[in-house]
Scaffold this active site. Structure first.
Site, PDB file in Angstrom:
ATOM      1  N   LYS A 112      26.485 -10.955 -21.022  1.00 47.39           N
ATOM      2  CA  LYS A 112      25.420 -10.604 -21.960  1.00 47.39           C
ATOM      3  C   LYS A 112      25.979  -9.904 -23.203  1.00 47.39           C
ATOM      4  CE  LYS A 112      21.829 -11.574 -19.103  1.00 47.39           C
ATOM      5  NZ  LYS A 112      22.513 -12.196 -17.961  1.00 47.39           N
TER       6      LYS A 112
HETATM    7  C1  LIG Z   1      22.328 -13.225 -17.133  1.00 49.36           C
HETATM    8  C2  LIG Z   1      23.383 -13.605 -16.184  1.00 49.36           C
HETATM    9  C3  LIG Z   1      23.504 -14.923 -15.681  1.00 49.36           C
HETATM   10  C4  LIG Z   1      22.498 -16.019 -16.001  1.00 49.36           C
HETATM   11  O1  LIG Z   1      22.516 -16.453 -17.320  1.00 49.36           O
HETATM   12  P1  LIG Z   1      21.289 -17.272 -17.928  1.00 49.36           P
HETATM   13  O2  LIG Z   1      21.585 -17.407 -19.358  1.00 49.36           O
HETATM   14  O3  LIG Z   1      20.060 -16.421 -17.666  1.00 49.36           O
HETATM   15  O4  LIG Z   1      21.207 -18.569 -17.211  1.00 49.36           O
HETATM   16  C5  LIG Z   1      24.550 -15.213 -14.845  1.00 49.36           C
HETATM   17  N1  LIG Z   1      25.435 -14.262 -14.466  1.00 49.36           N
HETATM   18  C6  LIG Z   1      25.349 -12.990 -14.913  1.00 49.36           C
HETATM   19  C7  LIG Z   1      26.338 -11.987 -14.441  1.00 49.36           C
HETATM   20  C8  LIG Z   1      24.336 -12.613 -15.797  1.00 49.36           C
HETATM   21  O5  LIG Z   1      24.255 -11.340 -16.224  1.00 49.36           O
END
Ligand SMILES: *Cc1c(COP(=O)(O)O)cnc(C)c1O
Length: 463
Positions: A112
């Site tokens: 993120k």
């Molecule tokens: C948010 C997240 C995901 C999923 O990503 P999306 O874009 O919602 O599909 C996968 N792994 C981690 C560690 C995340 O924080």
């Protein structure tokens, strides 16, 4: 570049307005009117370039003339200077033709950060120009809150209020939020579930009197700037393994489908991506949609990859819109029906369009644990449970056109209990985050009550 809503009932807007709005006023998601493209020569020229340079090239295609190029360059430079690795998103080889792209070298150790660090600079730049202060209200099941706090702490034009379900996130995840000492950060432990937190955020956004008092905004994964930022590492990693001369396959651990959809965007821009394997845990709405052509909500099950414990993947609406040839009336019908009935039967032509690029694979808890251990044994690499879902999908998806890149979405030390249970090795936090355990925490505790939390947001915005 203009942005239109997937539901067709909102006026087209520019990049800045699409980013600040998040959701379109008709309930749809913004997408660009047409996809900007790079030539194969332009893509080849990304090889060996700094990450921030490629990010600026991609962002400026989407922003058009709304952001001056020197501002875009400065934002990208600053955003990616916060990463602990000089490559920003380095590749680690795990088999003769498979690689892991480590998206977790940012300040909160999760992917993120890649989007959030850029979004923070973008917001500050735009809001400073408008002489405006916004308050970000977000509900987090773990990683989004930490990434938002790390990115927006101390910014002059943005406050962050993060709601998390008390006792339901890991200590490391909590500390990334609660140890920020800046006055523009407020964390609230809600006595309830993540769904309660999300419902409260939704209620706050619908409260007109609160919105008149507080300039509220969201930074969840439907924000198109996040998708733009995430499409960048598809370019940098693909050219590192031979694109555009050879097509690349991706395995993407998925929840809200933002990360995987960013791959679709990169492909629309000209990057030769052969296939995107959408890897889910037991919460398999996406895997089932690509396998059966039926997008149907199920019950949410708690797993060791909690960031993907989602049964309604908000960015799927963008792909659906593309797959029905941008028929906004049909998209609005389908997603209104989904909100009510909990399912969509994807029309055969749209299903075929999706199948050209996407394969869905659901991975069990047992397989996830086994994959963490096997990866450690075969390569010496400790991977987190989310990444393990992606590696397991790679092993299962069969004959993929190589090279294959698995997106690694979190550092193993963010999920130490699951990693230790699977491998008998406890992952260490990187040295630069070790002070996390000693820093004092600061957060409020409130019941899962919308009025109590709205009052807290109002008071915070007056500080
Ligand atoms: C948010 C997240 C995901 C999923 O990503 P999306 O874009 O919602 O599909 C996968 N792994 C981690 C560690 C995340 O924080």
């Amino acid at each position: 570049m203009r942005y239109v809503s997937t539901r067709g009932q909102a006026p087209a807007v520019g990049f800045v307005d699409a980013v600040l709005a998040g959701l379109a006023p008709d309930g749809g998601l913004y997408v660009p009117e047409t996809w900007p493209t790079f030539t194969q020569d332009e893509i080849a020229a990304f090889r060996g370039k700094p990450y921030a340079h490629v990010a600026a090239e991609v962002l400026s295609r989407f922003a058009g003339d709304e952001l001056p190029r020197d501002a875009v360059d400065a934002m990208c430079e600053e955003a990616y200077a916060t990463f602990a690795h000089a490559a920003v998103v380095p590749l680690v080889q795990i088999s003769p033709d498979a690689f892991v792209a480590e998206l977790f070298h940012g300040p909160s150790l999760a992917f993120k950060d890649v989007a959030m660090q850029l979004l923070a600079r973008l917001y500050d730049h735009v809001l400073a120009g408008q002489n405006r202060v916004q308050t970000i209200l977000c509900a987090t099941s773990g990683d989004t809150g930490g990434a938002a706090v790390e990115a927006f702490r101390g910014r002059a034009h943005v406050r962050v209020c993060a709601l998390f379900p008390e006792g339901r996130i890991s200590e490391v995840q909590r500390r990334f939020m609660t140890t920020a000492s800046e006055a523009n950060v407020r964390c609230v432990a809600v006595q309830g579930t993540f769904d309660d937190c999300q419902a409260i955020v939704k209620a706050a956004f619908q409260d007109q009197s609160l919105r008149q008092a507080v300039d509220l905004t969201g930074v969840n994964s439907i924000n198109f700037a996040r998708i733009v930022a995430q499409s960048v590492y598809y370019f940098t990693t693909a050219v590192a393994v031979g694109a555009p001369d050879r097509p690349v396959t991706y395995c993407v651990p998925s929840g809200n489908f933002g990360d995987a959809f960013a791959g679709y965007v990169a492909r629309q821009m000209g990057l030769p991506i052969a296939r995107i394997v959408v890897a889910t845990n037991a919460n398999d709405i996406l895997a089932r949609a690509f396998q059966d052509g039926r997008y149907a909500r199920g019950d949410v099950t708690a797993t060791q990859s909690p960031a993907m414990d989602i049964q309604s993947a908000s960015n799927f609406e963008r792909l659906y819109f593309e797959a029905v040839r941008r028929e906004s009336v049909e998209t609005a019908r389908a997603f209104t029906a989904f909100a009510e009935a909990g399912h969509i039967d994807i029309p055969p032509q749209a299903q075929a369009y999706m199948a050209e690029l996407f394969t869905g694979v659901a991975v069990s808890e047992e397989e996830t644990s086994r994959t963490m251990l096997a990866t450690l044994n075969e390569t010496g690499e400790l991977i987190d449970p989310h990444t393990a879902v992606g590696v397991a999908a790679l092993r299962r998806a069969g004959d993929l056109q190589g090279p294959v890149i698995v997106l690694s979405t979190a550092h193993a030390a963010k999920f130490p209990d699951a990693v230790a249970a699977a491998t008998a090795v406890t992952p260490d936090l990187p040295r630069w985050t070790q002070s996390l355990a000693d820093r004092p925490e600061r957060f409020d505790r409130l019941p899962a009550d919308a009025d109590a939390i709205k009052a807290c947001v109002r008071a915070f915005a007056e500080t």
